[in-house]
Design an enzyme around this catalytic site. Structure first.
Site, PDB file in Angstrom:
ATOM      1  CD  GLU A 167      38.120  39.752  44.516  1.00  0.00           C
ATOM      2  OE1 GLU A 167      38.203  40.995  44.520  1.00  0.00           O
ATOM      3  OE2 GLU A 167      38.696  39.033  45.349  1.00  0.00           O
ATOM      4  CD  GLU A 217      43.133  41.778  44.673  1.00  0.00           C
ATOM      5  OE1 GLU A 217      43.416  42.610  45.537  1.00  0.00           O
ATOM      6  OE2 GLU A 217      42.255  41.971  43.816  1.00  0.00           O
TER       7      GLU A 217
HETATM    8  C1  GLA Z   1      40.132  43.220  45.997  1.00  0.00           C
HETATM    9  C2  GLA Z   1      40.067  42.136  47.050  1.00  0.00           C
HETATM   10  C3  GLA Z   1      38.709  41.976  47.654  1.00  0.00           C
HETATM   11  C4  GLA Z   1      38.056  43.317  47.893  1.00  0.00           C
HETATM   12  C5  GLA Z   1      37.992  44.074  46.589  1.00  0.00           C
HETATM   13  C6  GLA Z   1      37.284  45.400  46.695  1.00  0.00           C
HETATM   14  O1  GLA Z   1      39.943  42.775  44.745  1.00  0.00           O
HETATM   15  O2  GLA Z   1      40.508  40.901  46.564  1.00  0.00           O
HETATM   16  O3  GLA Z   1      38.849  41.282  48.881  1.00  0.00           O
HETATM   17  O4  GLA Z   1      38.790  44.032  48.826  1.00  0.00           O
HETATM   18  O5  GLA Z   1      39.300  44.335  46.169  1.00  0.00           O
HETATM   19  O6  GLA Z   1      37.238  46.056  45.461  1.00  0.00           O
END
Ligand code: GLA
Length: 689
Positions: A327, A178
């Site tokens: 995710e 991210e």
């Molecule tokens: C992000 C991060 C993860 C985690 C999630 C929690 O997407 O990439 O490591 O912290 O948020 O929602």
């Protein structure tokens, strides 16, 4: 001691849960034999004793999980001191997962540099806009432009690629995690000046393009140029964002090149993005990647099929092909105002909504929460005790269904007759000068997307310079910044027989965020045969009347005029501020076999529905499947000889949908003429083409 206790509980758990043995071979042979639609989870073996791994992997296998993403925050474990690499444990974890039929995506850990690194090289720590240098203890605390940081991140990635680049269990790579925070360190600022030199060549050119005579901003030396992110000269603001985008691209390339050089070409390279997040231009960064992937979190509330669906389509549009959900939330998150859980059945509905929009993998963050660390309250599939939480059985059902539908979905992709154009330049430009504080460019996009999708049942969201010839209808809501290349692309599209609809605030700015010299829509005004005479931010709703019924514009109204005789007025304003009274609000013109339309008002929902119907009818757009009850979502995916339709009931009641022809029920078996879905119900049907 503790771990032995946990294993005991796990044994108990495996007796009570329904035993589910994946249909596929449990021992992986090569990455290419991975299931076509993957269920995955984020696994952090470094947080647990190795003696626990087997229990975790067994439970994953029993849930139908075939993919784990690992290592994206494990730098301190993989390089405990500078130059001392330890990847043996990760190798063992990947092998152990493979023995359970579980493939791996390896993450490079550059989002979380270790303490020894930031202590030894404090210049790698990020300085924020207020001038504060980050401290260790969180993540994303690095300066993305720093040469030393890049060198260390590259060496780490190289070690990983050399070790796992030909591992048959490794499907691909996620670089970093991210990308989000740019840095304001002195080295970043210097690189910005170099970037400006490369783009503008001379200061005279830059001064002219940015109109720096305004407020005495004229620069006589590159080093005088500041960084502005909010209230600066619009040319400077846009340049900074483009520099940030290019810097993320080179930051990524630094690792990507070394991975590519050391890995099997069958392994993909991606990064995980964040939906509508606009910190950088994703089209710039994604061009070097093999596939797009994003992290799909609802946060507070429930699945919004239009907003979330458009974000899926946006992500699919980065590479214009299927993507991954790297995710997603197992029920709930920990970072919103109220971290409510999705309803029973909603996680499954959301997984199919993702696949319907073109996702080939859905992966839950995370498998089991770390006992300590910043995210203890986040949803997981296992509790801290190592046993399944209630949601586990729903995920297990998804696993079973993905395996069952995999053969039908293999090789299928989304194809749409309608495209919506999306541009970061335009979103930034509007956000910097909203003119009406409620004017949100993403909401503007979704206001067009939602009714169009309800009709067409499939939409592509793509960049304004993407190829357009395949579409019957191209809609550009708020394409505020229009480059010459995009203008040409759009004009060619209309002249080639397409229907282009420009939404309010389109084509006001040029490629330097300067006002176009012609009235909106700038270089497209001639083709339109009309233009914007004036724009008005509204404090009171303005009535609208015309082809799309009687309605209101709440936030925005552009007074349009027609120059060419063959321009048709579609909507007019009613009595309001005097200036707008009786004036055109939407106009259209046929150009050869093509058409160009301009909508100058922010239509309310009912008028937007009528407008969407008019746009699709006049462009010959047909629904992908056929009529469905309100709240039932249809997601088509096409293969060479067959089509697969996923139907998800997101309404609050049971719904029955008749199918236009008998279709094979992929999950339930048999042939169906109609499907009845409970709330959050899912069906997958297939027909030959
Ligand atoms: C992000 C991060 C993860 C985690 C999630 C929690 O997407 O990439 O490591 O912290 O948020 O929602």
């Amino acid at each position: 001691m503790k771990e032995r206790g946990l294993s005991g509980l796990i044994l108990k758990a495996s007796v009570v849960i329904t035993l589910f043995i994946p249909l596929l071979a449990s021992h992986a042979t090569y990455a290419q034999s991975a299931p076509p639609i993957l269920l995955g989870t984020a696994w952090y073996p470094e947080q647990w004793p190795e003696s626990r791994w087997e229990a975790d992997l067994t439970l994953m296998q029993q849930a139908g999980i075939h993919m784990v993403r690992v290592a994206e925050f494990a730098w301190s474990r993989m390089e405990p001191a500078e130059g001392q690499y330890d990847l043996d444990w990760l190798d063992r974890a990947i092998t152990a997962a493979g023995k359970h039929g579980i493939y791996t995506v390896v993450g490079t850990p550059s989002a979380a540099p270790p303490a020894w690194l930031t202590q030894k090289y404090p210049e790698t720590l990020r300085i924020d806009e207020e001038g504060h240098r980050a401290e260790h203890g969180n993540r994303q605390h690095f300066d993305f432009a720093n040469a030393k940081y890049r060198e260390l991140a590259r060496k780490m990635a190289e070690q990983m690629a050399k070790r796992f680049g030909h591992n048959p269990y490794v499907l691909g790579w996620q670089i970093d995690n991210e990308y989000a925070n740019e840095s304001f360190n002195p080295d970043t600022h210097e690189q910005f000046h170099e970037w400006l030199k490369a783009r503008y060549g001379t200061l005279d050119n830059l001064n002219a393009r940015w109109t720096t005579a305004y407020w005495s901003q004229t620069y006589s030396d590159w080093s005088q140029i500041p960084i502005e992110t909010r209230y600066g000269n619009p040319g400077l603001l846009l340049s900074w964002k483009r520099f940030v985008s290019d810097t993320w691209r080179s930051y990524q390339k630094n690792q990507l090149d070394v991975i590519r050089a050391n890995c099997d070409p069958k392994q993909f390279i991606t990064t995980n993005t964040m939906g509508w997040f606009d910190g950088y231009d994703h089209y710039t960064v994604e061009q070097d990647l093999d596939i797009a992937a994003w992290d799909d979190y609802v946060g507070h509330g429930h699945l919004d099929p239009a907003g979330n669906g458009a974000a899926h389509d946006l992500t699919r549009g980065f590479k214009r092909k299927n993507f991954w959900v790297m995710e997603t939330q197992p029920g709930f998150v920990n970072w919103h105002s109220v971290n409510n859980s999705l309803d029973k059945g909603e996680v499954r509905a959301m997984a199919w909504h993702a696949v319907g929009h073109g996702a080939d993998a859905v992966s839950y963050w995370q498998w089991r929460s770390a006992l300590n660390g910043q995210e203890q309250y986040h949803g997981t599939l296992l509790g801290a005790d190592g046993n399944p939480v209630p949601l586990y059985s729903e995920v297990q059902q998804i696993g079973r269904e993905f395996e069952k539908a995999g053969p039908a979905l293999a090789g299928t992709s989304v194809k749409s007759e309608v495209a919506i154009l999306h541009s970061y330049d335009s979103r930034w430009a509007i956000n910097w000068q909203r003119h009406n504080h409620d004017y949100d460019p993403v909401k503007e996009i979704v206001s067009y997307y939602a009714p169009l999708r309800a009709i067409a049942q499939s939409i592509d969201v793509i960049a304004p310079t993407a190829p357009l010839a395949q579409y019957k209808l191209v809609v550009a809501p708020g394409l505020n910044v229009l480059s010459d290349a995009a203008a040409k692309n759009l004009m060619d599209y209309v002249r080639g027989g397409g229907h282009l609809v420009l939404g309010q605030r389109s084509a006001m700015k040029d490629d330097d965020n300067a006002l176009q010299k012609e009235r909106q829509p700038g270089p497209l005004a001639e083709l339109l045969g009309g233009r914007v005479e004036q724009y008005y931010a509204l404090d009171n709703p303005v009535p609208l009347e015309g082809k799309w019924g009687t309605s209101h514009s709440k936030l925005w109204a552009e007074l349009l005029s027609t120059q060419a005789k063959d321009v048709e007025v579609l909507e007019r304003y009613g009595a309001s501020n005097g200036w707008l009274d009786g004036q055109p609000a939407a106009i259209t013109r046929q150009v050869g076999k093509g058409r160009i339309t301009y909508i100058g008002a922010w239509l309310d929902d009912d008028a937007m529905k009528s407008a969407a119907k008019w746009m699709t009818d006049i462009s010959g757009v047909k629904p992908a499947l056929g009529p469905v009850p309100d709240g039932v979502e249809v997601y088509p995916r096409y293969g060479g000889t067959h089509a697969v339709y996923i139907l998800v009931n997101l309404s609050k009641a049971e719904q029955t949908t008749s199918l236009p022809s008998p279709m094979r029920d992929v999950l339930g078996g048999g042939t169906k003429n109609s499907v009845t879905l409970p709330v959050y119900g899912v069906t997958v049907v297939e027909k030959k083409r």
